[in-house]
Design a protein around this motif. Structure first.
Motif, PDB file in Angstrom:
ATOM      1  N   ALA A 174      44.371  35.811  57.218  1.00 12.89           N
ATOM      2  CA  ALA A 174      44.433  36.761  58.163  1.00 12.89           C
ATOM      3  C   ALA A 174      42.939  37.303  58.729  1.00 12.89           C
ATOM      4  CB  ALA A 174      45.237  37.758  57.776  1.00 12.89           C
ATOM      5  N   ALA A 175      42.962  37.293  59.882  1.00 10.48           N
ATOM      6  CA  ALA A 175      41.577  37.643  60.667  1.00 10.48           C
ATOM      7  C   ALA A 175      41.749  39.060  60.383  1.00 10.48           C
ATOM      8  CB  ALA A 175      41.643  37.327  62.142  1.00 10.48           C
ATOM      9  N   GLY A 176      40.572  39.580  60.446  1.00 11.16           N
ATOM     10  CA  GLY A 176      40.055  41.010  60.102  1.00 11.16           C
ATOM     11  C   GLY A 176      38.852  41.221  59.507  1.00 11.16           C
ATOM     12  N   PRO A 177      38.201  42.306  59.725  1.00 10.91           N
ATOM     13  CA  PRO A 177      36.757  42.869  58.934  1.00 10.91           C
ATOM     14  C   PRO A 177      36.863  42.576  57.290  1.00 10.91           C
ATOM     15  CG  PRO A 177      37.788  44.627  59.686  1.00 10.91           C
ATOM     16  CD  PRO A 177      38.807  43.627  60.380  1.00 10.91           C
ATOM     17  N   VAL A 178      38.111  42.840  56.857  1.00  7.56           N
ATOM     18  CA  VAL A 178      38.136  42.586  55.463  1.00  7.56           C
ATOM     19  C   VAL A 178      39.472  41.668  55.139  1.00  7.56           C
ATOM     20  CG1 VAL A 178      38.621  43.775  53.219  1.00  7.56           C
ATOM     21  CG2 VAL A 178      37.153  45.021  55.112  1.00  7.56           C
ATOM     22  N   SER A 179      39.343  40.592  54.582  1.00  9.62           N
ATOM     23  CA  SER A 179      40.339  39.682  54.422  1.00  9.62           C
ATOM     24  C   SER A 179      40.109  38.820  53.039  1.00  9.62           C
ATOM     25  CB  SER A 179      40.596  38.667  55.607  1.00  9.62           C
ATOM     26  OG  SER A 179      39.412  38.116  55.762  1.00  9.62           O
ATOM     27  N   VAL A 180      41.168  38.228  52.592  1.00  8.73           N
ATOM     28  CA  VAL A 180      40.993  37.271  51.499  1.00  8.73           C
ATOM     29  C   VAL A 180      41.037  35.841  52.322  1.00  8.73           C
ATOM     30  CG1 VAL A 180      41.992  36.211  49.610  1.00  8.73           C
ATOM     31  CG2 VAL A 180      42.070  38.629  49.905  1.00  8.73           C
ATOM     32  N   ALA A 181      40.032  35.187  52.384  1.00  7.01           N
ATOM     33  CA  ALA A 181      39.697  33.909  53.259  1.00  7.01           C
ATOM     34  C   ALA A 181      40.610  32.901  52.569  1.00  7.01           C
ATOM     35  CB  ALA A 181      38.505  33.786  53.719  1.00  7.01           C
ATOM     36  N   SER A 194      40.785  28.287  36.157  1.00  2.09           N
ATOM     37  CA  SER A 194      39.731  28.981  36.882  1.00  2.09           C
ATOM     38  C   SER A 194      40.024  28.959  38.311  1.00  2.09           C
ATOM     39  CB  SER A 194      38.368  28.715  36.563  1.00  2.09           C
ATOM     40  OG  SER A 194      38.183  28.825  35.262  1.00  2.09           O
ATOM     41  N   ILE A 195      40.072  30.082  39.195  1.00  2.00           N
ATOM     42  CA  ILE A 195      40.165  29.937  40.498  1.00  2.00           C
ATOM     43  C   ILE A 195      39.211  30.856  41.223  1.00  2.00           C
ATOM     44  CG2 ILE A 195      42.655  29.745  40.610  1.00  2.00           C
ATOM     45  CD1 ILE A 195      42.895  32.633  41.266  1.00  2.00           C
ATOM     46  N   ASP A 196      38.611  30.309  42.267  1.00  5.06           N
ATOM     47  CA  ASP A 196      37.692  30.933  43.159  1.00  5.06           C
ATOM     48  C   ASP A 196      38.347  31.729  44.401  1.00  5.06           C
ATOM     49  OD1 ASP A 196      35.638  30.360  41.569  1.00  5.06           O
ATOM     50  OD2 ASP A 196      34.780  28.585  42.793  1.00  5.06           O
ATOM     51  N   ILE A 197      38.063  32.874  44.417  1.00  4.74           N
ATOM     52  CA  ILE A 197      38.491  33.742  45.828  1.00  4.74           C
ATOM     53  C   ILE A 197      37.369  34.027  46.594  1.00  4.74           C
ATOM     54  CG2 ILE A 197      39.847  35.828  46.315  1.00  4.74           C
ATOM     55  CD1 ILE A 197      40.791  35.586  43.453  1.00  4.74           C
ATOM     56  N   VAL A 198      37.497  33.446  47.879  1.00  8.77           N
ATOM     57  CA  VAL A 198      36.745  33.925  48.989  1.00  8.77           C
ATOM     58  C   VAL A 198      37.085  35.127  49.811  1.00  8.77           C
ATOM     59  CG1 VAL A 198      35.032  33.041  50.872  1.00  8.77           C
ATOM     60  CG2 VAL A 198      35.675  31.480  48.879  1.00  8.77           C
ATOM     61  N   ALA A 199      36.218  36.062  49.919  1.00 11.47           N
ATOM     62  CA  ALA A 199      36.704  37.297  50.783  1.00 11.47           C
ATOM     63  C   ALA A 199      35.622  37.551  51.705  1.00 11.47           C
ATOM     64  CB  ALA A 199      36.815  38.452  49.495  1.00 11.47           C
ATOM     65  N   MET A 200      36.351  38.151  52.775  1.00 17.35           N
ATOM     66  CA  MET A 200      35.203  38.553  53.937  1.00 17.35           C
ATOM     67  C   MET A 200      35.306  40.128  53.813  1.00 17.35           C
ATOM     68  SD  MET A 200      35.509  37.640  57.889  1.00 17.35           S
ATOM     69  CE  MET A 200      35.240  35.883  57.673  1.00 17.35           C
ATOM     70  N   ALA A 201      34.129  40.607  53.940  1.00 12.91           N
ATOM     71  CA  ALA A 201      33.937  42.134  54.049  1.00 12.91           C
ATOM     72  C   ALA A 201      32.636  42.338  54.814  1.00 12.91           C
ATOM     73  CB  ALA A 201      33.716  42.726  52.739  1.00 12.91           C
ATOM     74  N   PRO A 202      32.839  43.508  55.492  1.00 11.86           N
ATOM     75  CA  PRO A 202      31.549  43.763  56.262  1.00 11.86           C
ATOM     76  C   PRO A 202      29.879  43.836  55.583  1.00 11.86           C
ATOM     77  CG  PRO A 202      33.245  45.513  56.644  1.00 11.86           C
ATOM     78  CD  PRO A 202      33.672  44.637  55.197  1.00 11.86           C
ATOM     79  N   ASP A 203      29.108  43.206  56.281  1.00  3.35           N
ATOM     80  CA  ASP A 203      27.496  43.316  55.543  1.00  3.35           C
ATOM     81  C   ASP A 203      27.430  44.657  55.196  1.00  3.35           C
ATOM     82  OD1 ASP A 203      27.368  40.632  55.741  1.00  3.35           O
ATOM     83  OD2 ASP A 203      26.784  40.655  57.843  1.00  3.35           O
ATOM     84  N   ALA A 255      36.543  47.217  50.546  1.00  2.00           N
ATOM     85  CA  ALA A 255      35.306  47.234  50.993  1.00  2.00           C
ATOM     86  C   ALA A 255      34.820  48.452  51.659  1.00  2.00           C
ATOM     87  CB  ALA A 255      34.735  46.017  51.586  1.00  2.00           C
ATOM     88  N   GLY A 256      33.965  49.422  51.400  1.00  2.00           N
ATOM     89  CA  GLY A 256      33.650  50.573  52.118  1.00  2.00           C
ATOM     90  C   GLY A 256      34.997  51.546  52.340  1.00  2.00           C
ATOM     91  N   ALA A 257      35.209  51.804  53.339  1.00  2.00           N
ATOM     92  CA  ALA A 257      36.545  52.651  53.709  1.00  2.00           C
ATOM     93  C   ALA A 257      37.807  51.810  53.863  1.00  2.00           C
ATOM     94  CB  ALA A 257      36.402  53.547  54.869  1.00  2.00           C
ATOM     95  N   GLN A 258      37.873  50.540  53.839  1.00  2.00           N
ATOM     96  CA  GLN A 258      38.741  49.540  53.984  1.00  2.00           C
ATOM     97  C   GLN A 258      39.449  48.859  52.692  1.00  2.00           C
ATOM     98  OE1 GLN A 258      38.181  47.507  58.110  1.00  2.00           O
ATOM     99  NE2 GLN A 258      36.218  47.767  57.636  1.00  2.00           N
ATOM    100  N   ALA A 259      40.620  48.707  52.898  1.00  2.00           N
ATOM    101  CA  ALA A 259      41.263  48.058  51.680  1.00  2.00           C
ATOM    102  C   ALA A 259      42.617  47.210  52.359  1.00  2.00           C
ATOM    103  CB  ALA A 259      41.715  49.074  50.778  1.00  2.00           C
ATOM    104  N   ILE A 260      42.715  46.187  51.669  1.00  2.00           N
ATOM    105  CA  ILE A 260      44.037  45.382  52.000  1.00  2.00           C
ATOM    106  C   ILE A 260      44.752  44.904  50.888  1.00  2.00           C
ATOM    107  CG2 ILE A 260      43.159  44.470  54.188  1.00  2.00           C
ATOM    108  CD1 ILE A 260      42.493  41.758  52.991  1.00  2.00           C
ATOM    109  N   GLU A 261      45.979  44.529  50.909  1.00  2.00           N
ATOM    110  CA  GLU A 261      46.766  43.739  49.788  1.00  2.00           C
ATOM    111  C   GLU A 261      47.109  42.587  50.118  1.00  2.00           C
ATOM    112  OE1 GLU A 261      50.826  44.931  48.151  1.00  2.00           O
ATOM    113  OE2 GLU A 261      49.146  46.462  47.249  1.00  2.00           O
TER     114      GLU A 261
END
Length: 273
Positions: A174-181, A194-203, A255-261
């Motif tokens: 899902a699109a967003g400043p914090v997401s599991v891509a 093993s699995i790799d999880i790519v996450a998006m978080a603000p710089d 990440a910072g003040a943001q969190a998703i599940e």
């Protein structure tokens, strides 16, 4: 880390039950007035820990005691849904665990059977607290929720802040400043997966990832594979068995003040490249 500002159990509190103390911990219920959901009320379980002590998230990790909150003794309650702000990551000789310190505020969305009538909220809490040795604790608390004008003051403000901190539901990719891509199987030795999880978080925000199975059971702690770059971070999980859990995974990204599940079904996990 999502442990809210500490307050003294001996301090005055508006629309809150008395503190039920047992050793290094105390528990009470707090009324924060109307919830966002129509007809529902917002309350909270507050756990005050002495300095140096910790308690556990809903999935403790490699060791620890998962909390159990029982509201079956309540009156006029159709559902009492406990929310869990993202925890802290802790590592010691027993492995990686997911914990809270200080004042822990767990928001509870209460759906009355009859929204026009008062709610008698009764809690039996079974949880663990640890300093060097873990100790099981049982506490009971009761509070009447009887008006939308209730829930004023610092304690209620803590509840509303905790409710905002509960991770928001977000689909994989899902699109967003914090997401599991993306989630992809990674090459690994025989007998493990093993699995790799790519996450998006603000710089500039350090991302932390927590994992459970889709049933809420234990899953290995994801580890960050190198420094995040261009807002992307890669985590790796390794299961000491040849198959992933059939229930899939539930990932909590903070990440910072943001969190998703984000729930991840098995068929959403891409094959190895």
């Amino acid at each position: 880390m999502t442990t809210l500002a500490a307050a003294s159990p001996s301090g005055a509190a508006e629309t809150a039950s008395p503190w039920a103390r047992d050793g290094a911990a105390a528990v009470r219920l707090v009324d924060a007035g109307a919830a966002r959901e129509p007809g529902a009320r917002l309350a909270a379980i507050a756990i005050q820990l002495e300095p140096g002590w910790k308690t556990y998230w809903r999935q403790p990790g490699a060791s620890g005691v998962p909390p159990r909150f029982d509201f079956t003794g309540s009156s006029n309650v159709a559902e009492a849904r406990v929310g869990y702000p993202a925890p802290e990551r802790s590592a010691d000789e027993d492995g990686v665990t997911n914990v809270y310190h200080g004042l822990v505020t767990l928001p509870v969305t209460v759906t009355p059977r009859d929204p026009s009538a008062p709610v008698e909220l009764r809690l039996v809490a079974d949880y663990g607290i640890c300093e060097r040795v873990c100790v099981p604790v049982r506490a009971e608390a009761a509070l009447r929720l009887d008006g939308d004008a209730a829930g004023q003051g610092p304690a209620a403000d803590e509840v509303r802040a905790a409710a905002q901190a509960v991770p928001k539901q977000a689909a994989l990719g899902a699109a967003g400043p914090v997401s599991v891509a993306s989630v992809r199987r990674a090459p690994g030795p025989a007998g493990v997966v093993s699995i790799d999880i790519v996450a998006m978080a603000p710089d500039g925000a350090e991302p932390v990832l927590f994992a459970e199975t889709g049933d809420g059971d234990y899953a290995p702690a994801p580890t960050l594979a190198g420094a995040p770059k261009d807002g992307l971070a890669t985590f790796r999980m390794t299961f000491d068995e040849p198959d992933l859990p059939k229930s899939g995974l539930k990932l909590t990204l903070a990440a910072g003040a943001q969190a998703i599940e984000t729930p991840v079904a098995l068929d959403e996990i891409a094959p190895s490249p």
